[in-house]
Write an enzyme that holds these catalytic residues in place. Sequence first.
Site, PDB file in Angstrom:
ATOM      1  NE  ARG A 171      -3.735   0.295   2.268  1.00 26.06           N
ATOM      2  CZ  ARG A 171      -4.413   0.787   3.307  1.00 26.06           C
ATOM      3  NH1 ARG A 171      -4.388   0.131   4.469  1.00 26.06           N
ATOM      4  NH2 ARG A 171      -5.060   1.919   3.205  1.00 26.06           N
ATOM      5  CB  CYS A 187      -1.436   4.165   9.437  1.00 30.53           C
ATOM      6  SG  CYS A 187      -2.803   4.722  10.487  1.00 30.53           S
TER       7      CYS A 187
END
Length: 276
Positions: free
Chosen positions: A179, A235
């Site tokens: 990601r 995050c």
Amino acid sequence: MSLITADALKAALADADAASRTVILDIRWTLPKPNGADDYAAGHIPGAQYADLDTQLSGTSDDPTLGRHPLPAPADLQETIRAWGITPDSTVVVYDDNSSLGAARGWWILRWAGLQDVRVLDGGLNAWKAAGGELSTETPQPAPSDITITTGTMPTVDADQAAATAALGTLIDARPSARFRGEDDSMDPRAGHIPGALNRPATENYRNGALLPQEELAAQFADLGADNGAVVAYCGSGVTACSNILALEQIGVRASLYSPSWSGWSADESRPVAKG
């Protein structure tokens, strides 16, 4: 101290005075299964209350640049903390069954709310069971408290400050590497990462569900340059970044949270995106 061992928690619960001051929160949460209420109901540490990460440890907003897990409104959080029976003298213990990734968010939010004694159960529910701890299916009914919270005790930054930290300090992205690189991200408007950020997946802070020893954490974060200057953690939506903040605290580094994280950054088309 931000951690507590299973043996230490067992000892506290066996002592009447310590047990009366201990509030335990079960924060079982994962991305595939954000609501762990049924897991809690099937068996939890005796006396634990279920804490819903999405609805009690996060807020709501119509502004997508605040991310998928905005910080809760202080008034709502105070009402929740009161309902849990937490007082200024309480020791709050948070745990989950997923390498403390959800528990770390609970730890951070409660510390942000000004609570002083908040501990993450190192190793989580598995450590409790391995130590011979029993499970319960009873739901406690604590007496509500009248505690007054003051948010802001844990530092946060906005998007501009996060971008500046990438240039002048250390900006750490806690998402999985795929990601971060922009290869696999169907959750957010755009794939990639904040330019200048470094990748430290939150899962790398743990071995068998327990936080790595301090010396290992210190060496690994030093390799990122997180032992000198400003450090900001983010995050996907402000949850697993709290694990990096927890790990950094164990080695004496205070990191700020960019709460909107990638979900907030990527929702703002004016913000640049890096890949690779």
